[in-house]
Design an enzyme around this catalytic site. Structure first.
Site, PDB file in Angstrom:
ATOM      1  N   THR A 146      -3.437   7.365   1.174  1.00 55.55           N
ATOM      2  CA  THR A 146      -3.814   8.775   1.330  1.00 55.55           C
ATOM      3  C   THR A 146      -5.233   9.000   0.821  1.00 55.55           C
ATOM      4  OG1 THR A 146      -1.503   9.437   1.046  1.00 55.55           O
ATOM      5  CG2 THR A 146      -3.179  11.152   0.793  1.00 55.55           C
TER       6      THR A 146
ATOM      7  N   ARG B  22       9.285   2.576  -5.129  1.00 52.02           N
ATOM      8  CA  ARG B  22       9.232   3.997  -5.528  1.00 52.02           C
ATOM      9  C   ARG B  22       9.031   4.101  -7.043  1.00 52.02           C
ATOM     10  NH1 ARG B  22       7.207   5.246  -1.758  1.00 52.02           N
ATOM     11  NH2 ARG B  22       7.336   3.025  -1.291  1.00 52.02           N
TER      12      ARG B  22
END
Length: 734
Positions: A33, A597
């Site tokens: 991102t 995660r």
């Protein structure tokens, strides 16, 4: 300072490659991102590209919102770039050009799975299709026709297996005809119709190709065939396209995601430059070591190895419970300990599983320990019946041809128009819309009583249509609720009705918030916003709670502490017999996603036996555990290995305000069974999983507090009173 100065070398190279096709294969937590936002800012600030000539596509509203906010902080005109999900992009294109297709207009309704299933239910009834397995197979094939951008007739000729291709085609054609009559599209249609617009109409294609000089696609591994086809058309003129993906995280094959798109990209764009992001900023070295070990067993991947400059971190913990209750108890006690003794918040924890079935036991123990939690994928606010009914009114006003919404509201609140009358209306509506039949009720053979009721609905509907043209959307929503007498239909002395009424009032608040945040917004735009919302968009925006979720639902998220539970053959990986190697590779990618995660702590758990399908089943460890190197680790055989299990988590601080985990367990035992003398032969007890049973052997009661209980059809179980959550129902008489 130059835009790229604060990027690492791996990130900097694809940002500077501003022209042509670029493929970035980005490992989990590697800053993709950051790469995307810096590249967009670089194009605007350093290359002079107009922001409205830049498109960025991602997969969730949350990701799109975050990306746009980051760019806006970096460049003044960042708000002008088009950052969107695939479906939102398609909706915007279709609202402008869908009238090029006969039978559709810009006020089309987007059907969720609820409306879609209701339409299919009627079609199955009409075609006398009763078998549930057949229905599921047909629904899979309908979605696959759309996601693979296949020709329906050609596809159905090649259907093999459980269902007949002719049945698939018949249902597909009737389903699409119904949607057209209702001026409605389902989620897959948003992609199909957009592709057809771009492919068939040169003016539409040229308009968007001229608009988007630079295209960016996030989570490229999750694209299906038709999404990639849309992207290729949009990039057809300028050829400036950057895609970021990770084949190791391609976990949506079941809904059409095609890992082959990453391979095909280099064939479709032969001059494409390929870059790798391998430095992980999220996890500790020990967590990444486990992730690399498991994913290295996959062959369908571009070789890369995650590395990090982060700390070594604590060991990845592997726990084996004697039962699924053991496992759940370990998970909840560990969370409680880390919150009370290590300064974590409940929102720092995620309990992940391949399937939802293990969640019940986890939830039960969460409640037992008073741990707040949320189950991702639960019954969402906008899918509650009372909310869907109000939405039905709003949809029926925006799109009069939406027969599903008309049928939902025609007898809500109750007007005495029962199922028989509704079936009669539906029969007359074949070839036209339901609303057309209702508005012209005098032309049909309805009874005088029904005609009178329909007249009342017609007067209400026409009044609402008139008011919708002049009222702001919040005021209009309140007017609908008042005029339709929706609030009056609830008995506020009834707790359930009271809660439903509060939900409706909260719905009005959501309309108001949308209107305040989007000046000049239309009712159609509001309905669109709530239709495209997903569970993941709200994660992190509520109070302090643990998250229980499937792995699929949390891709893109990260948590300080992660538990991956039920790591057993048949549950993770799912094994049904006869699976292909590619199926196991996708399951392995799921394990990789779950592991990555975790930021600081990772716990892997399984149980030796699990209550499934109304019986106790003995479970084998997941093959992924062996691949990670845990098969030689000594298994914890009893939950009473308590202090050893937590020796590396934190010292137990015994203060007035903080209880140790052992004392929590003791409190629980004492609350449940302060006096073991009642657990004797003939006593009737309740177990939350096995049900009601009778103690048939108490010979080990005094020695080790074990009793044998007969649970009828389930059989006899020997349980420890220290840990079994038993409740005495009826003591032995005498």
């Amino acid at each position: 300072m130059n835009i790229v100065d604060n990027l690492n070398e791996e990130q900097r190279l694809p940002v500077l490659q501003s022209e042509g096709a670029v493929l970035v294969t980005a490992g989990a937590g590697s800053g993709k991102t950051r790469l995307l936002t810096h590249r967009i800012a670089y194009l605007i600030k350093e290359k002079g590209v107009a922001p409205y000539n830049i498109l960025a596509i991602t997969f969730t509203n949350k990701a799109a919102r975050e990306m746009k906010e980051r760019v806006e902080r970096m460049v003044d005109c960042g708000s002008q770039i088009w950052v969107s999900t695939f479906h939102s992009l398609c909706v915007t294109i279709l609202r402008r050009f869908i009238d090029k297709f006969d039978g559709f207009n810009k006020n089309f309704t987007i059907y969720s799975d609820i409306e879609k299933n209701r339409v299919l239910k009627d079609i199955y009834k009409e075609l006398n299709i009763d078998d549930e397995a057949t229905k599921k197979s047909i629904e899979y094939h309908i979605a696959n026709i759309k996601n693979t951008n296949a020709h329906p007739q050609d596809y159905c000729r090649n259907v093999t297996g459980y269902v007949d291709g002719d049945d698939v085609l018949s249902v597909y054609e009737k389903y699409m005809e119904t949607l057209k009559n209702n001026n409605a599209l389902d989620f897959d249609d948003l992609l199909v119709f957009t592709y057809n617009l771009l492919n068939k109409f040169a003016d539409v294609r040229e308009y968007y190709q001229d608009k988007f000089h630079y295209i960016h696609v996030d989570e490229f591994q999750d694209t299906n065939t038709i999404q990639y086809d849309i992207v290729k058309i949009l990039a057809g003129k300028w050829g400036n396209i950057l895609v970021v993906g990770d084949e190791d995280q391609c976990i949506y094959g079941w809904r059409g995601a095609n890992i082959q798109n990453i391979i095909d990209f280099r064939q479709d764009f032969p001059d494409a430059k390929v870059f790798k992001l391998q430095q992980n900023y999220r996890s500790t070295k020990k967590i990444l070591d486990i992730a690399n070990k498991v994913i290295d067993n996959n062959s369908q991947r571009l070789k890369k190895t995650l590395w990090t400059e982060n700390e070594e971190g604590t060991d990845v913990r592997y726990f084996v419970g004697s039962s699924d209750m053991d496992e759940a108890d370990f998970v909840t006690r560990t969370i409680k300990n880390l919150v009370e003794n290590e300064g974590y918040k409940y929102s720092d924890f995620a309990v992940l599983m391949r399937l939802t079935s293990p969640s019940r036991t986890i939830e039960q123990y969460m409640l037992s320990y008073n741990i707040p939690y949320k189950m991702l994928g639960g019954f969402r606010f906008f899918e509650r019946a009372e909310i869907k009914n109000v939405i039905g009114y709003l949809r029926a006003i925006v799109n009069p041809r939406d027969s599903d919404s008309i049928l939902r509201i025609i007898n809500y609140p109750k007007r005495g128009i029962g199922d028989t009358s509704i079936e009669q209306i539906k029969q007359y509506a074949k070839g036209t819309s339901v609303l057309n039949v209702i508005l012209n009720y005098n032309e049909y053979n309805f009874s005088p009583a029904l005609s009178k009721k329909l007249l009342g609905f017609v007067e209400l509907y026409l009044d609402l249509r008139e008011k919708s043209e002049t009222m702001p959307i919040t005021e209009f929503t309140e007017y609908v609720i008042k005029t339709a007498k929706i609030e009056e239909s609830f008995d506020t002395s009834n707790d359930e009705d009271y809660n439903k009424l509060q939900n409706i009032r909260e719905f009005v608040n959501s309309v108001k918030e949308f209107e305040e945040s989007n000046a000049g917004a239309t009712l159609q735009e509001y309905l669109e916003s709530i239709t495209l919302v997903s569970d993941i968009d709200s994660v992190g925006e509520e109070d302090d709670y643990c998250l229980i979720s499937t792995i699929h639902a949390v891709k893109g998220l990260e948590f300080p502490c992660v538990f991956v539970v039920a790591m057993e053959e048949g549950l993770f990986p799912i094994t049904r017999g006869g699976e292909r190697p590619s199926d196991i590779e996708e399951e392995r990618r799921l394990a990789y996603v779950a592991i990555t995660r975790a930021e600081r702590r990772l716990f892997l758990t399984r149980s030796r036996q699990r209550f499934m399908y109304k019986e106790i089943k003995y479970q084998e460890p997941s093959r992924f555990l062996r691949e990670m190197g845990f098969e030689e680790q000594r298994e914890r055989r009893r939950i009473t290995d308590f202090h050893e299990d937590f020796s590396d988590i934190s010292p137990v601080r015994k203060t007035d305000t903080t209880k140790s985990i052992q004392s929590l367990l003791n409190d629980r035992i004492n609350e449940q069974k302060k006096d073991f003398s009642g657990y004797t032969m003939g006593t009737q007890v309740l177990h939350p999983k096995f049900g009601v049973g009778t103690i048939v052997d108490d010979s080990s009661l005094s020695a080790n507090r074990m009793v044998t209980i007969d649970f009828g059809g389930i059989g006899q179980k020997t349980l420890s009173l220290d840990y079994a959550p038993l409740q005495i129902l009826k003591r032995k008489e005498g």
